[in-house]
Design an enzyme around this catalytic site. Structure first.
Site, PDB file in Angstrom:
ATOM      1  N   THR A 175       0.800  -1.342  -0.227  1.00  0.00           N
ATOM      2  CA  THR A 175       0.280  -0.012   0.067  1.00  0.00           C
ATOM      3  C   THR A 175       0.836   1.097  -0.142  1.00  0.00           C
ATOM      4  OG1 THR A 175      -1.462  -1.054   1.017  1.00  0.00           O
ATOM      5  CG2 THR A 175      -2.136   1.115   0.920  1.00  0.00           C
ATOM      6  N   LYS A 177       2.457   4.920   0.421  1.00  0.00           N
ATOM      7  CA  LYS A 177       2.304   5.125   2.343  1.00  0.00           C
ATOM      8  C   LYS A 177       3.393   6.592   2.219  1.00  0.00           C
ATOM      9  CE  LYS A 177       0.433   2.227   4.515  1.00  0.00           C
ATOM     10  NZ  LYS A 177      -0.954   2.843   4.442  1.00  0.00           N
ATOM     11  N   HIS A 295     -11.450  -3.249  -0.362  1.00  0.00           N
ATOM     12  CA  HIS A 295     -10.948  -2.673   1.195  1.00  0.00           C
ATOM     13  C   HIS A 295     -11.536  -2.852   2.430  1.00  0.00           C
ATOM     14  CE1 HIS A 295      -9.158  -1.061   4.447  1.00  0.00           C
ATOM     15  NE2 HIS A 295      -7.805  -0.740   3.628  1.00  0.00           N
ATOM     16  N   SER A 380      -2.804  -8.135   5.449  1.00  0.00           N
ATOM     17  CA  SER A 380      -1.845  -6.255   5.438  1.00  0.00           C
ATOM     18  C   SER A 380      -1.874  -6.166   5.917  1.00  0.00           C
ATOM     19  CB  SER A 380      -3.272  -5.629   4.241  1.00  0.00           C
ATOM     20  OG  SER A 380      -2.218  -4.448   3.976  1.00  0.00           O
TER      21      SER A 380
END
Length: 486
Positions: A175, A177, A295, A380
């Site tokens: 992901t 960041k 998600h 995750s």
């Protein structure tokens, strides 16, 4: 518990006034569920002084045909058929004051192929019922006749692997960041370096949509440029989950169509868009030959507490029906909630064609998925290269391992972080394929690989002591009992 039916029959059943739910036909201990019934298992916590049987019957009534008083219009319906029937109530082991209530619903109570209609009944009104301290939907048995009314995952694990040409190992992702604040150009740079370093996917986080610092169209353009360049440099198929979550369905369709035009193989949505929107995007994904990533943003507001809400195993079942291809399902060893056995149950729901009852994993019913495609679970949140042997052992190979901070937080840079994760994974897969005990030998295998891979060596040094050892709030209520050999 009490196995006697208390139902009042004949004309007295429809006499005006208030009547106990257990006397109205919602408690039927002799009832044998039909193969076509939808079955729900609730954890019921009655208020002090409330009879557990009455509380369970009230849940059955309020989630099907009942209201607070007798209504004569029941006689205009096939009331005996349409009433939900609580047929079993058991005390929850080691949880005084809590009870498991098994409730069967006739299939005709539900609109075919509609998660919204299913949830409007099962969790729509009853969770605010005053006689209950708490109510949790623990599991469901969905009949084949009902399952077949849903399309299921748009792509499925098998076709996704064929499309990516990647087999025999978990997929790797990260992901981007920080999740908020990057410009489109810098965002694309993160994507490029991570993919070039060896990851299969990168992804938007749940709350990156279209904000003043980066419009969605700008992000899509820079991300797909990064994907194309990384594919050209590596010779591998790559992807990035472009989050198309938006305020309206029209906006989501516009963003998804643009992602498709740019050549993306995958789009992403958030759980918070709602069940109807999720099903709509799943139908779009199948029609347009796209992978759909979900998600689970917001799920812990109702899945985490043990005595009230909805178990994530139920959410996973609903999402497999709805048609998503990827779903975040926990990591066990990461920073987010996840009991090992409970999490295995989530993964079973995602990946098996038939789920047998497995109480130690929190699975209370056999579930036949009627040839619906399998979902790819995603791990995750707080995982890193030093845990690779544990992740492979606990989660298997049909999973996406997403190392966000474990890639982008690498002291040598993003590309080095991706290299570290890819080398760690390849070393562990090789050890497994050679028949080694990669779980016990995991640290040794990683150390040997790190001897010729500086990025992995650096990752192991930085994160070697990072663990998230907290007691889970959602462990299974049943565990196998050891039986002495005779």
């Amino acid at each position: 518990m009490n196995d006697q039916s208390m139902t009042i029959r004949g004309k007295d059943r429809y006499k005006s006034g208030v009547m106990a739910y257990k006397k109205m036909g919602y408690w039927e201990p002799d009832y044998v569920p039909k193969d076509t019934d939808v079955i729900a298992l609730f954890r019921v916590t009655p208020q002090d002084g409330v009879d557990p049987i009455e509380a369970a019957a009230a849940v059955a009534g309020e989630s099907s045909t009942a209201t607070w008083t007798v209504v004569w219009t029941d006689r205009l319906t096939a009331a005996e058929k349409y009433r939900a029937k609580c047929y079993r109530v058991d005390p929850v082991p080691n949880s005084p004051g809590q009870y498991f209530a098994y409730i069967a619903y006739d299939l005709d109570l539900f609109e075919p192929g509609s998660i919204s209609n299913l949830t409007a009944s099962i969790i729509g009104n009853v969770f605010g019922f005053k006689p209950l301290k708490g109510l949790r939907l623990e599991d469901m048995r969905l009949p084949v006749a009902y399952v077949k009314t849903f399309q299921g995952p748009a792509t499925g694990i098998v076709v996704e692997r064929e499309r990516l040409d990647k087999f025999g190992r978990p997929l790797l992702g990260a992901t981007v960041k920080p999740k908020l604040g990057l410009s489109g150009r810098n965002y694309g740079r993160v994507v490029y370096e991570a993919l070039k370093g060896g990851l299969d996917f990168t992804k938007d986080d749940e709350n990156i949509n279209s904000q003043p610092f980066m419009h969605w169209r700008e992000r899509f353009l820079y991300c797909m440029e990064a994907v194309n360049r990384a594919q050209a440099a590596s010779g591998e198929v790559k992807g990035t989950y472009l989050n198309v979550t938006a305020a309206t369905m029209e906006d989501m369709y516009e963003r998804a169509e643009f992602a498709k035009e740019l050549g993306s193989c995958i789009v992403m949505i958030d759980l918070v868009i709602g069940y109807t929107a999720i099903q709509s995007m799943a139908k779009w994904a199948r029609k347009n030959d796209m992978i759909l990533h979900l998600h689970r943003a917001g799920h812990s507001t109702y899945t985490r507490q043990k005595n009230h809400g909805v178990s994530f195993r139920v959410i996973a079942k609903w999402m497999r029906l709805a048609g998503v291809d990827h779903i975040h399902a926990g990591t066990v060893v990461g920073k987010l909630e996840g009991d090992p056995n409970t999490t295995r149950g989530y993964y079973d729901i995602c990946r098996e064609e038939f789920n047998p009852t497995k109480l130690e994993h929190g699975i209370f019913f056999d579930q036949n998925w009627a040839s619906l495609n399998k979902m790819m679970p995603v791990a995750s949140g707080g995982i890193h290269a030093g845990q690779m042997h544990q992740l492979l052992d606990l989660l298997g190979e049909d999973v996406v391992l997403q190392f966000g901070g474990g890639t982008i937080g690498h002291p040598m840079g993003i590309q080095a972080g991706a290299i570290a994760n890819r080398v760690a994974l390849e070393a562990m897969i090789l050890a497994r394929n050679e028949g080694r005990d990669y779980v016990a030998e995991g640290p040794e295998i990683l150390a040997k690989a790190a001897a010729t891979c500086t990025p992995l060596k650096s990752a192991l040094e930085v994160w070697k002591d990072v663990t998230f050892n907290y007691e889970s709030t959602d462990a299974p209520d049943f565990v196998p009992t050891a039986i002495a050999a005779v």
